[in-house]
Design an enzyme around this catalytic site. Structure first.
Site, PDB file in Angstrom:
ATOM      1  N   ARG A  85       0.835  -1.208   0.000  1.00  0.00           N
ATOM      2  CA  ARG A  85       0.000   0.000   0.000  1.00  0.00           C
ATOM      3  C   ARG A  85       0.873   1.262   0.000  1.00  0.00           C
ATOM      4  O   ARG A  85       2.016   1.231   0.445  1.00  0.00           O
ATOM      5  CB  ARG A  85      -0.877   0.041   1.264  1.00  0.00           C
ATOM      6  CG  ARG A  85      -2.003  -0.974   1.286  1.00  0.00           C
ATOM      7  CD  ARG A  85      -2.516  -1.140   2.698  1.00  0.00           C
ATOM      8  NE  ARG A  85      -1.483  -1.719   3.556  1.00  0.00           N
ATOM      9  CZ  ARG A  85      -1.328  -1.445   4.844  1.00  0.00           C
ATOM     10  NH1 ARG A  85      -2.098  -0.605   5.454  1.00  0.00           N
ATOM     11  NH2 ARG A  85      -0.360  -2.033   5.543  1.00  0.00           N
ATOM     12  N   TYR A 121      -1.702 -18.228  12.522  1.00  0.00           N
ATOM     13  CA  TYR A 121      -0.564 -17.314  12.692  1.00  0.00           C
ATOM     14  C   TYR A 121       0.567 -18.015  13.441  1.00  0.00           C
ATOM     15  O   TYR A 121       1.726 -18.005  12.986  1.00  0.00           O
ATOM     16  CB  TYR A 121      -1.058 -16.084  13.464  1.00  0.00           C
ATOM     17  CG  TYR A 121      -0.012 -15.073  13.832  1.00  0.00           C
ATOM     18  CD1 TYR A 121       0.701 -14.380  12.862  1.00  0.00           C
ATOM     19  CD2 TYR A 121       0.236 -14.759  15.169  1.00  0.00           C
ATOM     20  CE1 TYR A 121       1.637 -13.428  13.216  1.00  0.00           C
ATOM     21  CE2 TYR A 121       1.154 -13.808  15.533  1.00  0.00           C
ATOM     22  CZ  TYR A 121       1.861 -13.139  14.551  1.00  0.00           C
ATOM     23  OH  TYR A 121       2.780 -12.191  14.919  1.00  0.00           O
TER      24      TYR A 121
HETATM   25  N1  SER Z   1       0.721  -9.023  18.801  1.00  0.00           N
HETATM   26  C1  SER Z   1       0.589 -10.254  18.090  1.00  0.00           C
HETATM   27  C2  SER Z   1      -0.831 -10.679  18.012  1.00  0.00           C
HETATM   28  O1  SER Z   1      -1.550 -10.413  18.931  1.00  0.00           O
HETATM   29  C3  SER Z   1       1.408 -11.326  18.769  1.00  0.00           C
HETATM   30  O2  SER Z   1       2.535 -11.565  18.017  1.00  0.00           O
HETATM   31  O3  SER Z   1      -1.191 -11.297  17.082  1.00  0.00           O
END
Ligand code: SER
Length: 314
Positions: free
Chosen positions: A37, A143
């Site tokens: 972006r 993640y």
């Molecule tokens: N701050 C990040 C999250 O909450 C942790 O790596 O996904």
């Protein structure tokens, strides 16, 4: 040696602050900000900017060819909460983005690569308190899974190709300059904005949910210290445990009340981010970072709170 530094994901919460710090140290023209972006005014006007989608390997190769970077920071990622909304995209971006950069780093003989990992690599069966560097790791967010797999790839490229990759497992990062990017720890930033705007905040995590956190100034300093350390000091090629402090929404609210006495903490209905937070450590043991490359945080809960309120008030 003259450094040419490429920062991919320069518009994000970390990238925004890292680019300005690196430009102070290495010179504006030597730090190339890259994002998918358009960046804000500061980044665009203080030095070079390139549009880059880390998943487009040919465009990425042109970037390596044009700048022949000595250092690359890869910050583009989907975080824990947004990752759960789009698991396949999170996996694709977090994993194939990393593999593209590792391949090109190898091809172009990049001296040093930085890639962040996270406390999300830990899971329900990891020890919750003073979580050690090495223990059971059973992340249950896409993640966390992508970060754990990414750590293994970093170590693999180091041993197999001698690529000098360095990494930190960030805790929740608290900053005021750029907005956070869809994480579970973001409440610890929103709370300050709402405290100043309306003296109350509706938190999506429960009062006693303790998580490891860090003020952004510490995170940026630690990251650059890790990248500046002599290679022989970097004994861990997965990713280093790293922390600044640990607190709960309640203890943070009590700290804010010292500055804004009528501040009230309220709670939302159950939010799925609670389950993510419950699977993560309450506190982190980062003694390897201290002993290997001298890491020491400067901000505790009270200093961080003071700085957040002071800077957001401006
Ligand atoms: N701050 C990040 C999250 O909450 C942790 O790596 O996904």
């Amino acid at each position: 040696m003259l450094e040419k530094i490429v920062v991919i994901g320069s518009n994000g919460q970390i990238g925004t602050e890292l680019v300005s710090e690196l430009r102070k140290v290495y010179g504006d023209g030597n730090v190339i900000a890259c994002d998918i972006r358009r960046p804000d005014y500061d980044i665009r006007n203080s030095g070079p900017f390139e549009f880059v989608n880390v998943l487009e390997k040919d465009i990425l190769r042109q970037l390596f060819q044009k700048y022949k970077p000595t250092q690359v920071y890869l910050l583009a990622a989907l975080l824990s909460a947004t990752g759960e909304q789009n698991p396949k995209l999170a996996w694709d971006l977090n994993m194939n983005g990393l593999l593209n950069v590792l391949d090109l780093g190898h091809e172009y003989k990049t001296s040093r690569i930085y890639w962040p990992s996270s406390i999300a690599v830990f899971g329900p069966n990891s020890p919750k308190d003073q979580t050690p560097q090495y223990c059971i790791m059973d992340p249950n967010t896409v993640y966390g899974i992508s970060k754990l797999a990414g750590e293994r790839w970093c170590e693999y490229y180091f041993h197999r190709y001698g690529l000098d990759i360095r990494s930190i497992r960030y805790p929740g990062l608290i900053s005021w300059k750029a907005a956070p990017g869809g994480g579970t720890t973001d409440y610890a930033i929103h709370i300050f904005h709402d405290a100043l705007k309306k003296s109350n905040y509706k938190c999506f995590l429960s009062a006693q949910t303790e998580l490891p956190m860090m003020y952004m100034d510490d995170a940026i300093r630690g990251t650059i210290e890790l990248m500046d350390a002599p290679a022989e000091k970097i004994k861990i090629r997965l990713s280093y445990n790293f922390t600044g402090m640990s607190f709960t929404p309640e203890s943070l609210a009590n700290e804010i009340k010292k500055h804004i006495p009528d501040f009230r903490l309220e709670f939302t209905e159950y939010d799925q981010r609670q389950a993510i937070a419950d699977s993560w450590p309450r506190s982190i043991n980062d003694s390897n970072a201290s002993s290997d490359w001298g890491w020491k945080p400067e901000f505790d809960l009270s200093k961080m709170t003071e700085y957040m309120l002071k800077n957001l008030r401006k």
